[in-house]
Design a protein around this motif. Sequence first.
Motif, PDB file in Angstrom:
ATOM      1  N   CYS A 110       0.844  -1.189  -0.168  1.00  0.00           N
ATOM      2  CA  CYS A 110      -0.128  -0.095   0.189  1.00  0.00           C
ATOM      3  C   CYS A 110       0.774   1.121   0.015  1.00  0.00           C
ATOM      4  O   CYS A 110       0.606   2.057  -0.716  1.00  0.00           O
ATOM      5  CB  CYS A 110      -0.856  -0.053   1.307  1.00  0.00           C
ATOM      6  SG  CYS A 110      -2.409  -0.975   1.131  1.00  0.00           S
ATOM      7  N   GLU A 111       1.980   1.371   0.904  1.00  0.00           N
ATOM      8  CA  GLU A 111       2.690   2.256   0.949  1.00  0.00           C
ATOM      9  C   GLU A 111       3.590   2.705  -0.424  1.00  0.00           C
ATOM     10  O   GLU A 111       3.678   3.559  -0.951  1.00  0.00           O
ATOM     11  CB  GLU A 111       3.709   2.368   1.866  1.00  0.00           C
ATOM     12  CG  GLU A 111       4.381   3.646   2.509  1.00  0.00           C
ATOM     13  CD  GLU A 111       3.690   4.769   2.836  1.00  0.00           C
ATOM     14  OE1 GLU A 111       3.921   5.945   2.487  1.00  0.00           O
ATOM     15  OE2 GLU A 111       2.379   4.444   3.214  1.00  0.00           O
ATOM     16  N   TRP A 112       3.902   1.606  -1.081  1.00  0.00           N
ATOM     17  CA  TRP A 112       4.572   1.840  -2.427  1.00  0.00           C
ATOM     18  C   TRP A 112       3.537   2.107  -3.517  1.00  0.00           C
ATOM     19  O   TRP A 112       4.060   2.628  -4.719  1.00  0.00           O
ATOM     20  CB  TRP A 112       5.381   0.575  -2.643  1.00  0.00           C
ATOM     21  CG  TRP A 112       6.518   0.003  -1.790  1.00  0.00           C
ATOM     22  CD1 TRP A 112       6.843  -0.681  -0.996  1.00  0.00           C
ATOM     23  CD2 TRP A 112       7.759   0.921  -1.749  1.00  0.00           C
ATOM     24  NE1 TRP A 112       8.090  -0.339  -0.362  1.00  0.00           N
ATOM     25  CE2 TRP A 112       8.793   0.509  -0.838  1.00  0.00           C
ATOM     26  CE3 TRP A 112       8.142   2.298  -2.660  1.00  0.00           C
ATOM     27  CZ2 TRP A 112       9.981   1.250  -0.618  1.00  0.00           C
ATOM     28  CZ3 TRP A 112       9.362   2.728  -2.368  1.00  0.00           C
ATOM     29  CH2 TRP A 112      10.367   2.380  -1.331  1.00  0.00           C
TER      30      TRP A 112
ATOM     31  N   PRO B 171       1.672   7.756  -5.036  1.00  0.00           N
ATOM     32  CA  PRO B 171       2.527   8.378  -5.855  1.00  0.00           C
ATOM     33  C   PRO B 171       3.720   9.090  -5.410  1.00  0.00           C
ATOM     34  O   PRO B 171       3.437   9.533  -4.351  1.00  0.00           O
ATOM     35  CB  PRO B 171       1.299   9.448  -6.471  1.00  0.00           C
ATOM     36  CG  PRO B 171       0.246   9.357  -5.419  1.00  0.00           C
ATOM     37  CD  PRO B 171       0.194   8.334  -4.473  1.00  0.00           C
ATOM     38  N   LYS B 172       4.665   9.007  -6.038  1.00  0.00           N
ATOM     39  CA  LYS B 172       5.803   9.793  -5.750  1.00  0.00           C
ATOM     40  C   LYS B 172       5.757  11.267  -5.878  1.00  0.00           C
ATOM     41  O   LYS B 172       4.801  11.708  -6.690  1.00  0.00           O
ATOM     42  CB  LYS B 172       7.153   9.368  -6.551  1.00  0.00           C
ATOM     43  CG  LYS B 172       7.368   7.908  -6.464  1.00  0.00           C
ATOM     44  CD  LYS B 172       7.796   7.377  -5.218  1.00  0.00           C
ATOM     45  CE  LYS B 172       7.836   5.989  -5.057  1.00  0.00           C
ATOM     46  NZ  LYS B 172       6.776   5.353  -4.226  1.00  0.00           N
ATOM     47  N   GLN B 173       6.623  12.194  -5.269  1.00  0.00           N
ATOM     48  CA  GLN B 173       6.484  13.749  -5.506  1.00  0.00           C
ATOM     49  C   GLN B 173       6.548  13.959  -7.081  1.00  0.00           C
ATOM     50  O   GLN B 173       5.770  14.994  -7.358  1.00  0.00           O
ATOM     51  CB  GLN B 173       7.653  14.171  -4.709  1.00  0.00           C
ATOM     52  CG  GLN B 173       7.166  14.245  -3.011  1.00  0.00           C
ATOM     53  CD  GLN B 173       6.024  15.137  -2.685  1.00  0.00           C
ATOM     54  OE1 GLN B 173       5.494  15.737  -3.309  1.00  0.00           O
ATOM     55  NE2 GLN B 173       5.495  14.437  -1.454  1.00  0.00           N
TER      56      GLN B 173
ATOM     57  N   LYS C 255       3.481  16.244  -9.185  1.00  0.00           N
ATOM     58  CA  LYS C 255       3.735  17.344  -9.987  1.00  0.00           C
ATOM     59  C   LYS C 255       3.341  17.157 -11.302  1.00  0.00           C
ATOM     60  O   LYS C 255       2.910  18.299 -12.004  1.00  0.00           O
ATOM     61  CB  LYS C 255       5.517  17.663  -9.716  1.00  0.00           C
ATOM     62  CG  LYS C 255       5.503  18.220  -8.232  1.00  0.00           C
ATOM     63  CD  LYS C 255       7.282  18.685  -8.263  1.00  0.00           C
ATOM     64  CE  LYS C 255       7.417  18.922  -6.701  1.00  0.00           C
ATOM     65  NZ  LYS C 255       8.812  19.453  -6.464  1.00  0.00           N
ATOM     66  N   GLU C 256       3.681  16.062 -11.972  1.00  0.00           N
ATOM     67  CA  GLU C 256       3.315  16.072 -13.317  1.00  0.00           C
ATOM     68  C   GLU C 256       1.780  16.018 -13.636  1.00  0.00           C
ATOM     69  O   GLU C 256       1.681  16.619 -14.688  1.00  0.00           O
ATOM     70  CB  GLU C 256       3.619  14.658 -13.629  1.00  0.00           C
ATOM     71  CG  GLU C 256       5.238  14.384 -13.978  1.00  0.00           C
ATOM     72  CD  GLU C 256       5.758  12.986 -14.392  1.00  0.00           C
ATOM     73  OE1 GLU C 256       4.863  12.205 -14.798  1.00  0.00           O
ATOM     74  OE2 GLU C 256       7.208  12.823 -14.258  1.00  0.00           O
TER      75      GLU C 256
END
Length: 182
Positions: free
Chosen positions: A168-170, A173-175, A179-180
């Motif tokens: 779940c943590e992975w 979405p990454k930062q 931003k995209e």
Amino acid sequence: MKITINYDNGRRETFDSSSLVSTQPFGHATLVTEFDLRLDLLTKGDLVVDIHHYDDTGEGESGSVPELERRCGRRCKIADRTEVPHIKTIYADEKAIAWSQGGALVDAERFEYACSLYYSGKGTASNNYRALWLHDYLTFAHPEIADDAEICQIFGYPLAAYQDAEACEWAQPKQEEKKEKE
């Protein structure tokens, strides 16, 4: 003691010791009743409460305080092996005791205790994030423990629950991904 169990189908059950049918179920000499919620027996399939009592044994020796002896009482099954896999949460006196994650029940008290001792990350972090953080910390702090299941047990997570938290943590979405989309 009031134990509330919430199930995945929306059903809610409450075991309330204050609503025992008899006010003195163990006899008139009973001074104290003990309710022991046995989460440690869940691996055998059932969720049970052991109910023990302490009887007044009379006078002690001159000048001494008489000791009460614990008497074994009864075991009350509050969820059987067919119901346990469907448990979502367990509360005792309105405090979270366990929750389901990854097909296993997480020990909420052990998890919160470990967080209070070791966790120093963001205060608003999810339980998933904190579980991963605790795992990493304890792996570093205890290099002699190579088994993931043993590390997870320290903070109350069965391995299946930890693996679910990790997945779940992975999935977050990454930062850069956030931003995209903006």
